[in-house]
Write a protein that holds these residues in place. Sequence first.
Motif: not given
Ligand code: BMX
Length: 312
Positions: A133-137, A158-160
Motif C-alpha cells: 500500500v502506498t500512502v502519499s498523494t 488493487a485500487h485499494v
Molecule cells: C489514486 C490512483 C491510483 C494510485 C493512487 C496512489 C490515479 C491517477 N491514481 O488512487 O491509481 O495508485 O492514487 O497514487 O487515479 P500516488 O500518486 O499517491 O502514489
Amino acid sequence: QVAIGIDLGGTQVRAALVDEQGRILARAAEPTDALAGPDRVLAQICGLTDGLLAASNPASVVGVGVSAPGPLDTVAGVASNIPTLSGFVDFPLKAELQKRFPFPVDLENDAIAAAIGEWQFGAGKGLDNLVYVTVSTGIGGGVVSDGRVVRGRKGMAAHVGHMSVVPNGELCPCGNRGCFEAYGSGTAFARRAQIRAVESSGTTIGSDGGAIDSRSVFAAARNGDRLANQLIDEEAEILGRGFTSLIHIFSPDTIVMGGGLSHEFDRLQPGIQGYITQWAMPAFKDVRVMLAALDQNSGLVGAAALAFLTRK
Ligand code: BMX
Ligand code: ZN
C-alpha cells in the motif's frame, strides 16, 4: 542480463538499468514535461534510456518495464486518462513505447509495479502473499497472492484507495465520497491538520507561518504538540482500519507500506499495528505491517523486475 525500468510520474520521469538481483546499475531522471503532451514525454523516456545504455553498454537487455500512474488498462496497453499528464487520454501508451524500443515493452500500474519491486527485492522478498500500500498523494495498492501478481480485468486490480469506508463521506479525487483515500492519504491528513489547527488554540502546528503539511505535523508532534500527536494517532487508526480490511480479504503474510507517509513509519506503525491486533479476527492478528525497503525506488525497480518476470 539487465532490464530497463522506467517510472513515469507526474513530477519526475526516472529510468534505471537493473540487474537480476534488483541492483540499480545506473540511473537517470528529469522533471516530467507534464504539460507538453505524450510525444514529448516519450522523447524524455527515450533520452534517459539512450543515455544510460550509451554510458554503460550492457551485454544484454531483456526488456523495458514501464510504471505509469493508474488507472491504466495494461491489458490493452491504453492510458484512458492520466490526470497528472496532459494529452494522455485514450493514449496507446504500450504500442507507442514499443515503436521506440528494440526490446519488449511491458506496462504496469504504478502501485502494482511497486508491489512487484517489494516482492522481488524488498520487504516482501521470498513471500507468496503480500499487499503493498502506498500512502502519499493518494492511496494505491498492489497485491501478490499465491505467488502471483493480481492484475484483474484490464490489469487494474488493487485500487485499494477506493474502498468505500464512510457513507456520504469526504469527496475523493475519483468522484465518489467516503473512499479510504479521502481519509487516509497524505493529502487528507494534511487537510485535516489545516482545519483542526485553525479550530484549536495552543497548537504549535503552523505557528511559524509556514504551510501546514504532513511534514510539519510530524515535526510538531516530535516537539510534544498535543493536537499533532492526536492527528497522527487518528491517521494511524484510519490506516489500521483499511489495512485490517485488506488483511481479511487477501490473507497476506505482510502488508508493506510505502509512499510519502511511510517516511514516518516509526511513528505510525504502533498505532496501525495496534488497530490490527485489536480488530482483526483472531487468526489474522499476527499479520505485521512492514516498511517498504526500496523506498522511492519500489516502482522503478519493480518495473524492471516486471521485464525479468514476464520473460522467465
Ligand atoms: C489514486 C490512483 C491510483 C494510485 C493512487 C496512489 C490515479 C491517477 N491514481 O488512487 O491509481 O495508485 O492514487 O497514487 O487515479 P500516488 O500518486 O499517491 O502514489
Ligand atoms: Zn475514491
